[in-house]
Design a protein around this motif. Structure first.
Motif, PDB file in Angstrom:
ATOM      1  N   ALA A 176      24.981  64.439 -64.770  1.00 36.07           N
ATOM      2  CA  ALA A 176      24.994  64.138 -63.344  1.00 36.07           C
ATOM      3  C   ALA A 176      24.030  65.093 -62.654  1.00 36.07           C
ATOM      4  N   ARG A 177      23.228  64.537 -61.738  1.00 43.25           N
ATOM      5  CA  ARG A 177      22.234  65.342 -61.043  1.00 43.25           C
ATOM      6  C   ARG A 177      22.173  64.900 -59.590  1.00 43.25           C
ATOM      7  N   ALA A 178      21.873  65.801 -58.711  1.00 39.79           N
ATOM      8  CA  ALA A 178      21.840  65.491 -57.285  1.00 39.79           C
ATOM      9  C   ALA A 178      20.872  64.344 -57.005  1.00 39.79           C
TER      10      ALA A 178
ATOM     11  N   THR B  57      23.985  61.546 -58.452  1.00 33.12           N
ATOM     12  CA  THR B  57      25.178  61.478 -57.621  1.00 33.12           C
ATOM     13  C   THR B  57      25.469  62.831 -57.011  1.00 33.12           C
ATOM     14  N   SER B  58      26.138  62.815 -55.885  1.00 32.99           N
ATOM     15  CA  SER B  58      26.516  64.066 -55.228  1.00 32.99           C
ATOM     16  C   SER B  58      27.800  64.596 -55.839  1.00 32.99           C
ATOM     17  N   LEU B  59      27.806  65.865 -56.191  1.00 38.85           N
ATOM     18  CA  LEU B  59      28.980  66.519 -56.761  1.00 38.85           C
ATOM     19  C   LEU B  59      29.470  67.591 -55.803  1.00 38.85           C
ATOM     20  N   ALA B  60      30.728  67.480 -55.392  1.00 40.88           N
ATOM     21  CA  ALA B  60      31.320  68.519 -54.562  1.00 40.88           C
ATOM     22  C   ALA B  60      31.513  69.777 -55.404  1.00 40.88           C
ATOM     23  N   PRO B  61      31.613  70.943 -54.768  1.00 40.28           N
ATOM     24  CA  PRO B  61      31.795  72.188 -55.544  1.00 40.28           C
ATOM     25  C   PRO B  61      32.970  72.122 -56.508  1.00 40.28           C
ATOM     26  N   GLU B  62      34.071  71.469 -56.090  1.00 42.98           N
ATOM     27  CA  GLU B  62      35.238  71.379 -56.966  1.00 42.98           C
ATOM     28  C   GLU B  62      35.047  70.371 -58.095  1.00 42.98           C
ATOM     29  N   ASP B  63      33.950  69.623 -58.071  1.00 45.54           N
ATOM     30  CA  ASP B  63      33.674  68.644 -59.126  1.00 45.54           C
ATOM     31  C   ASP B  63      32.976  69.260 -60.331  1.00 45.54           C
ATOM     32  N   VAL B  64      32.630  70.539 -60.250  1.00 48.18           N
ATOM     33  CA  VAL B  64      31.844  71.178 -61.306  1.00 48.18           C
ATOM     34  C   VAL B  64      32.545  72.442 -61.793  1.00 48.18           C
ATOM     35  N   VAL B  65      32.577  72.616 -63.108  1.00 50.98           N
ATOM     36  CA  VAL B  65      33.024  73.871 -63.704  1.00 50.98           C
ATOM     37  C   VAL B  65      31.875  74.417 -64.538  1.00 50.98           C
TER      38      VAL B  65
ATOM     39  N   SER C  97      34.294  68.413 -63.540  1.00 47.39           N
ATOM     40  CA  SER C  97      35.696  68.810 -63.629  1.00 47.39           C
ATOM     41  C   SER C  97      36.516  67.734 -64.328  1.00 47.39           C
ATOM     42  N   VAL C  98      37.747  68.078 -64.664  1.00 48.02           N
ATOM     43  CA  VAL C  98      38.628  67.131 -65.346  1.00 48.02           C
ATOM     44  C   VAL C  98      38.786  65.853 -64.535  1.00 48.02           C
TER      45      VAL C  98
ATOM     46  N   LYS D 189      40.975  59.173 -53.825  1.00 48.55           N
ATOM     47  CA  LYS D 189      40.963  58.989 -52.366  1.00 48.55           C
ATOM     48  C   LYS D 189      39.685  59.528 -51.738  1.00 48.55           C
ATOM     49  N   ARG D 190      39.105  60.554 -52.359  1.00 51.84           N
ATOM     50  CA  ARG D 190      37.890  61.159 -51.808  1.00 51.84           C
ATOM     51  C   ARG D 190      36.619  60.508 -52.332  1.00 51.84           C
ATOM     52  N   ALA D 191      36.751  59.360 -52.998  1.00 52.24           N
ATOM     53  CA  ALA D 191      35.575  58.703 -53.573  1.00 52.24           C
ATOM     54  C   ALA D 191      35.623  57.197 -53.330  1.00 52.24           C
ATOM     55  N   PRO D 192      35.706  56.780 -52.054  1.00 50.46           N
ATOM     56  CA  PRO D 192      35.915  55.352 -51.784  1.00 50.46           C
ATOM     57  C   PRO D 192      34.777  54.444 -52.233  1.00 50.46           C
ATOM     58  N   GLY D 193      33.560  54.979 -52.322  1.00 50.27           N
ATOM     59  CA  GLY D 193      32.437  54.092 -52.610  1.00 50.27           C
ATOM     60  C   GLY D 193      31.766  54.285 -53.954  1.00 50.27           C
ATOM     61  N   VAL D 194      32.337  55.098 -54.844  1.00 49.72           N
ATOM     62  CA  VAL D 194      31.666  55.359 -56.117  1.00 49.72           C
ATOM     63  C   VAL D 194      31.796  54.159 -57.048  1.00 49.72           C
ATOM     64  N   ARG D 195      30.872  54.076 -57.985  1.00 47.61           N
ATOM     65  CA  ARG D 195      30.936  53.003 -58.971  1.00 47.61           C
ATOM     66  C   ARG D 195      32.218  53.135 -59.802  1.00 47.61           C
TER      67      ARG D 195
END
Length: 340
Positions: free
Chosen positions: A118-120, A136-144, A153-154, A204-210
């Motif tokens: 995944a890349r910005a 795709t956009s990754l929120a800070p909590e989406d990455v470890v 993230s899991v 809930k925080r990803a209403p439009g993702v594939r």
């Protein structure tokens, strides 16, 4: 109880393959002992005396970080690690991030050679062969970050897998992530990978993702308590056929079986006193067969009916299993009203 042969020092403190263990003089049966953790297919880690340490459970995040740190460098060294070194702002994602953690995946991905990252959106896709770039956009909590390398993230990994899995497959994966490991058999992992609430929050925080429709459908079907993919498949087959949803890990207390713990069935209907057992490959051993017989006898003594299913039933999509359950539930004498 026999004392296991010591594990060669050269295998300490790292993940090793079956071949490496055999070449070091470790007997194949030695890999089945409690102090050997099966990290994923063909990969092991010696946990030493950890199974006898005090039960001070680590924080779930710390525990999962340690598991991923053990698995990921070994797995990623084949292809993923090289990709992340070349594209440091990317994160291992989708099927690659799932496989890196040793998660269950459908058989068709067992020989997967493509690496998903995944890349910005403002970064170009990599031209490296065999690499799929998801912009795709990754929120800070989406990455470890593990060993200086990034992976999703899991919860984000599960969500991203919705693009590549069916709703049934994503439910099976979700069931495996929310189940609590048996500490006596699966140490050092003592915590579930995630919880249904955390998965729901991420959806809930990803209403439009594939794949969001698949993720929502799977989320509604995920349950805590399924110990294997086939148990989940059986449950889903029963529900899809219009039958009541069975309970998971159904308990039956029988003093002749034990005064301290119950006999358990993989699934069942307590109201109808019907226990369902899925017999995987490990049930063929003599010791396991003996335990299975004692377990089912306990259910019978308490008035339950046992139904057993195996890989043949699974290969048929559990059609025969559904009809057997339907016939039992339809009997006039079944159900709590008919028994009291």
């Amino acid at each position: 109880m026999t004392v296991p042969e010591p594990i060669p020092v050269l295998l300490h403190g790292r993940v090793f393959t079956r071949s490496e263990a055999l070449n070091a003089g470790v007997h194949p049966e030695r890999l089945r002992r409690r102090d050997i953790l099966r990290v994923n297919r063909g990969r092991y880690r010696w946990v030493g005396d950890e199974d006898r340490r005090p039960r001070s459970a680590p924080h779930p995040t710390e525990e999962l970080d340690r598991i991923v740190r053990d698995i990921c460098p070994s797995t990623a060294s084949h292809r993923g690690r090289a990709v992340l070194d070349a594209v440091p702002d990317a994160a291992l994602s989708h099927i690659s991030a799932a496989a890196c953690r040793g998660w269950w995946l459908p058989q068709r991905f067992s020989a997967e050679e493509q690496v998903h990252i995944a890349r910005a959106p403002d970064r170009p896709p990599t031209s490296r062969p065999g690499v799929i770039t998801h912009r795709t956009s990754l929120a800070p909590e989406d990455v470890v970050v593990m060993d200086g390398r990034r992976l999703t993230s899991v919860e984000r990994t599960w969500l991203d897998c919705a693009q590549l899995l069916t709703a049934t497959e994503l439910t099976i994966l979700g069931d495996s992530l929310v189940r609590t490991p048996y500490t006596w058999a699966e140490e050092p992992r003592t915590a579930a990978w995630t919880t249904p609430d955390r998965l729901q929050d991420r959806v809930k925080r990803a209403p439009g993702v594939r794949g969001i429709a698949v993720a929502r459908e799977a989320l509604s079907l995920i349950r805590v308590g399924s110990d294997s993919p086939k148990e989940t498949e059986l449950r889903l087959a029963l529900v899809a056929a219009g039958l009541p949803e069975p309970q998971l890990q159904v308990e039956c207390w029988d003093p002749e079986y034990s005064a301290h713990f119950p006999a358990t069935a993989d699934l069942g209907y307590e109201e109808w006193l019907l226990a369902l057992h899925y017999e995987g490959r490990h049930h063929r051993s003599e010791n396991q067969l003996t335990r299975d017989i004692r377990r089912e006898q306990a259910f019978v003594r308490q008035g339950w009916i046992n139904l057993r299913f195996d890989a043949v039933d699974a290969a048929q999509g559990f059609r025969t299993a559904v009809e057997q359950v339907r016939r039992v539930l339809a009997q006039p004498s079944m159900g709590s009203a008919g028994r009291h």
